[in-house]
Write an enzyme that holds these catalytic residues in place. Structure first.
Site, short mmCIF file in Angstrom:
data_model
loop_
_atom_site.label_atom_id
_atom_site.label_comp_id
_atom_site.label_asym_id
_atom_site.label_seq_id
_atom_site.Cartn_x
_atom_site.Cartn_y
_atom_site.Cartn_z
N GLY A 33 0.83 -1.19 0.00
CA GLY A 33 0.00 0.00 0.00
C GLY A 33 0.86 1.24 0.00
CD GLN A 43 3.16 5.69 2.85
OE1 GLN A 43 2.15 5.20 2.35
NE2 GLN A 43 4.17 4.98 3.33
CB CYS A 94 5.45 1.80 7.41
SG CYS A 94 4.95 3.43 6.81
CG LEU A 95 6.34 1.03 1.16
CD1 LEU A 95 5.64 1.36 -0.16
CD2 LEU A 95 7.48 0.05 0.95
CG HIS A 136 -0.39 0.85 7.23
ND1 HIS A 136 0.53 0.45 8.16
CD2 HIS A 136 0.29 1.67 6.37
CE1 HIS A 136 1.71 1.00 7.88
NE2 HIS A 136 1.59 1.72 6.78
CD GLU A 137 -0.98 2.37 2.80
OE1 GLU A 137 -0.58 3.55 2.69
OE2 GLU A 137 -0.21 1.42 3.06
CG HIS A 162 0.47 6.54 5.76
ND1 HIS A 162 1.61 7.06 6.35
CD2 HIS A 162 0.70 5.23 5.59
CE1 HIS A 162 2.49 6.09 6.52
NE2 HIS A 162 1.97 4.96 6.07
#
Length: 167
Positions: A45, A50, A93-94, A135-136, A139
């Site tokens: 994701g 991000q 997480c990226l 999660h997304e 963000h």
């Protein structure tokens, strides 16, 4: 399609709340670039903040690493409901690479979003899809997985981040 740079913690943009997308047509190219970036990272994701875009968009494909690609483009997503049952699970997480953390989340959610073609969807999600969407969406609201930890776990994560040069 272009690959976008992914912002890393502690970049302050990651703590800002994203604004609604007013016109879906203006964000289609971004959605395609975000999917390309997510797959290349390789992640499951990726949210607008991000990649430095403070708009309410995220892309996800929670199962692509285990099978065929089935991407979601979620514009102006919102959780309409969540189960009372929660599950702990490890999330990466990226924007915080190399620091997988176990967090607790509702096991099932009902998500409403608009896709890149302007069609509205409402779907019940569970398992990896529910976890990834939450999660997304965090963000988009300026939250990171670090915020979901209890104090001892947060302090341990902070020490690991410092050791990794990301604190």
């Amino acid at each position: 399609m272009a690959r976008l740079p992914i912002l890393r913690h502690p970049n302050p943009v990651l703590r800002r709340v994203a604004l609604p997308v007013e016109d879906v047509a203006t964000i289609r190219a971004l959605a395609a670039d975000m999917l390309d970036t997510m797959y290349a990272a390789p992640g499951r994701g990726l949210a607008g903040p991000q990649v430095g875009v403070l708009r309410r968009i995220f892309v996800m494909d929670p199962g692509w690493k285990e099978g065929a690609r089935d991407p979601f483009v979620c514009i102006n997503p919102e959780i309409l409901g969540a189960s009372g049952r929660t599950e702990a699970g490890v999330e990466g997480c990226l924007s915080i690479p190399g620091l997988p953390l176990e967090v607790e989340r509702p096991a099932e959610i009902t998500l409403r979003w608009t896709d890149a073609e302007g069609t509205e969807h409402t779907r019940n999600l569970d398992g990896a899809a529910a976890r990834c969407a939450q999660h997304e969406l965090d963000h988009l609201n300026g939250r990171l997985i670090l915020d979901l930890l209890d104090e001892p776990a947060r302090q341990a994560a902070a020490q690991r981040l410092i050791a990794m040069g990301c604190g």
